[in-house]
Design a protein around this motif. Sequence first.
Motif, PDB file in Angstrom:
ATOM      1  N   UNK A 223      -2.804  -2.830  -4.395  1.00 33.16           N
ATOM      2  CA  UNK A 223      -1.341  -2.729  -4.407  1.00 33.16           C
ATOM      3  C   UNK A 223      -0.736  -4.109  -4.679  1.00 33.16           C
ATOM      4  N   UNK A 224      -1.335  -5.134  -4.110  1.00 30.36           N
ATOM      5  CA  UNK A 224      -0.874  -6.505  -4.379  1.00 30.36           C
ATOM      6  C   UNK A 224      -1.064  -6.846  -5.855  1.00 30.36           C
ATOM      7  N   UNK A 225      -2.205  -6.446  -6.407  1.00 28.55           N
ATOM      8  CA  UNK A 225      -2.446  -6.678  -7.840  1.00 28.55           C
ATOM      9  C   UNK A 225      -1.381  -5.985  -8.681  1.00 28.55           C
ATOM     10  N   UNK A 226      -0.973  -4.800  -8.244  1.00 23.62           N
ATOM     11  CA  UNK A 226       0.074  -4.052  -8.934  1.00 23.62           C
ATOM     12  C   UNK A 226       1.381  -4.850  -8.935  1.00 23.62           C
ATOM     13  N   UNK A 227       1.717  -5.452  -7.800  1.00 26.77           N
ATOM     14  CA  UNK A 227       2.941  -6.255  -7.700  1.00 26.77           C
ATOM     15  C   UNK A 227       2.842  -7.512  -8.574  1.00 26.77           C
ATOM     16  N   UNK A 228       1.645  -8.115  -8.619  1.00 32.21           N
ATOM     17  CA  UNK A 228       1.453  -9.302  -9.467  1.00 32.21           C
ATOM     18  C   UNK A 228       1.709  -8.953 -10.938  1.00 32.21           C
ATOM     19  N   UNK A 229       1.249  -7.774 -11.337  1.00 32.05           N
ATOM     20  CA  UNK A 229       1.379  -7.365 -12.741  1.00 32.05           C
ATOM     21  C   UNK A 229       2.797  -6.893 -13.079  1.00 32.05           C
ATOM     22  N   UNK A 230       3.414  -6.145 -12.163  1.00 36.92           N
ATOM     23  CA  UNK A 230       4.749  -5.597 -12.405  1.00 36.92           C
ATOM     24  C   UNK A 230       5.847  -6.655 -12.326  1.00 36.92           C
ATOM     25  N   UNK A 231       5.685  -7.602 -11.410  1.00 33.74           N
ATOM     26  CA  UNK A 231       6.718  -8.621 -11.184  1.00 33.74           C
ATOM     27  C   UNK A 231       6.094 -10.025 -11.174  1.00 33.74           C
ATOM     28  N   UNK A 232       5.560 -10.441 -12.329  1.00 37.05           N
ATOM     29  CA  UNK A 232       4.845 -11.731 -12.408  1.00 37.05           C
ATOM     30  C   UNK A 232       5.727 -12.954 -12.156  1.00 37.05           C
ATOM     31  N   UNK A 233       7.041 -12.818 -12.341  1.00 41.07           N
ATOM     32  CA  UNK A 233       7.939 -13.948 -12.094  1.00 41.07           C
ATOM     33  C   UNK A 233       8.254 -14.110 -10.610  1.00 41.07           C
TER      34      UNK A 233
ATOM     35  N   UNK B  30       3.491   6.733  -9.979  1.00 35.74           N
ATOM     36  CA  UNK B  30       2.345   7.531  -9.575  1.00 35.74           C
ATOM     37  C   UNK B  30       1.242   6.666  -8.976  1.00 35.74           C
ATOM     38  N   UNK B  31       1.452   5.369  -8.999  1.00 28.79           N
ATOM     39  CA  UNK B  31       0.411   4.457  -8.511  1.00 28.79           C
ATOM     40  C   UNK B  31       0.596   4.040  -7.061  1.00 28.79           C
ATOM     41  N   UNK B  32       1.830   3.729  -6.671  1.00 28.92           N
ATOM     42  CA  UNK B  32       2.057   3.215  -5.313  1.00 28.92           C
ATOM     43  C   UNK B  32       3.217   3.935  -4.637  1.00 28.92           C
TER      44      UNK B  32
ATOM     45  N   UNK C  36      -2.802   7.667  -6.340  1.00 24.48           N
ATOM     46  CA  UNK C  36      -2.195   6.395  -5.933  1.00 24.48           C
ATOM     47  C   UNK C  36      -3.283   5.413  -5.515  1.00 24.48           C
ATOM     48  N   UNK C  37      -2.958   4.124  -5.632  1.00 21.99           N
ATOM     49  CA  UNK C  37      -3.902   3.087  -5.226  1.00 21.99           C
ATOM     50  C   UNK C  37      -4.130   3.192  -3.717  1.00 21.99           C
ATOM     51  N   UNK C  38      -5.359   2.923  -3.290  1.00 19.66           N
ATOM     52  CA  UNK C  38      -5.677   3.058  -1.867  1.00 19.66           C
ATOM     53  C   UNK C  38      -5.850   1.711  -1.171  1.00 19.66           C
ATOM     54  N   UNK C  39      -6.460   0.766  -1.857  1.00 25.24           N
ATOM     55  CA  UNK C  39      -6.731  -0.536  -1.234  1.00 25.24           C
ATOM     56  C   UNK C  39      -5.480  -1.427  -1.293  1.00 25.24           C
ATOM     57  N   UNK C  40      -5.185  -2.116  -0.194  1.00 19.34           N
ATOM     58  CA  UNK C  40      -3.982  -2.947  -0.118  1.00 19.34           C
ATOM     59  C   UNK C  40      -4.024  -4.075  -1.139  1.00 19.34           C
ATOM     60  N   UNK C  41      -5.225  -4.581  -1.454  1.00 20.28           N
ATOM     61  CA  UNK C  41      -5.344  -5.641  -2.451  1.00 20.28           C
ATOM     62  C   UNK C  41      -5.024  -5.122  -3.858  1.00 20.28           C
TER      63      UNK C  41
END
Length: 221
Positions: free
Chosen positions: A13-23, A50-52, A6-11
């Motif tokens: 995780x934010x990048x993950x949200x930007x990519x998964x839910x760009x709208x 498996x990432x977050x 899983x991703x460890x750095x909070x930034x």
Amino acid sequence: METTNKLKDINEVLDFLYQEFPQCFKQKDGIQPLKVGIFKDIAERIEGSEKVSKTQVRQALRKYTSNWRYLEAVTKSEFRIDLDGNQDEKVEQEHVEHAQKALEESRAKMAKRKKQQRPRKDGDTKSYKKNTGHHAKSAEKGAKVSNKPAKAAPAKAAPAKRSGKVEPLPASEVKVNSKVKVKLGQALVNAVITEVNKDEVHVELVTGMQVKTKADSLYII
């Protein structure tokens, strides 16, 4: 081969949200207030990821919704949006006021921190000593001219006490989707319970920020 870590750095995780839910999630331009209860929607969409983890998403939401750009968006936008960028409920005036207050407090803390970190120049020290000496001499002259006792300042009226009584939230009402007031420092802020885990209760503030607290910090609206 895909990693299962899983991703460890909070930034990240934010990048993950930007990519998964760009709208829905934006880094700079186009930020809009999030739908109340959006954490639950995200948790459903990323089930089995498996990432977050849900805890990481909650932390990322806390950082995203406390950002100055986001708070400004709450004060200027008419509607909230869901994960797909669709228009959701209106932003209530109470939420606008809370965001404005949070923004002012955050900026005041930043200004205070910068002021404390600013190094003092030698010129400032000399100027201070010079002005201090000048004022001391002026005060001494003034004391010789007038020996009249100073008038006591009129006493200020005590502020009126609030009559509204705040009642603790009954244990039977500590459940998901209940609207409550949560104690943050000395303030009571409106929120919605999003998760109950034994003694720990997760709530979503009116600004969208996720907060973990205890049941005894919750009160009836």
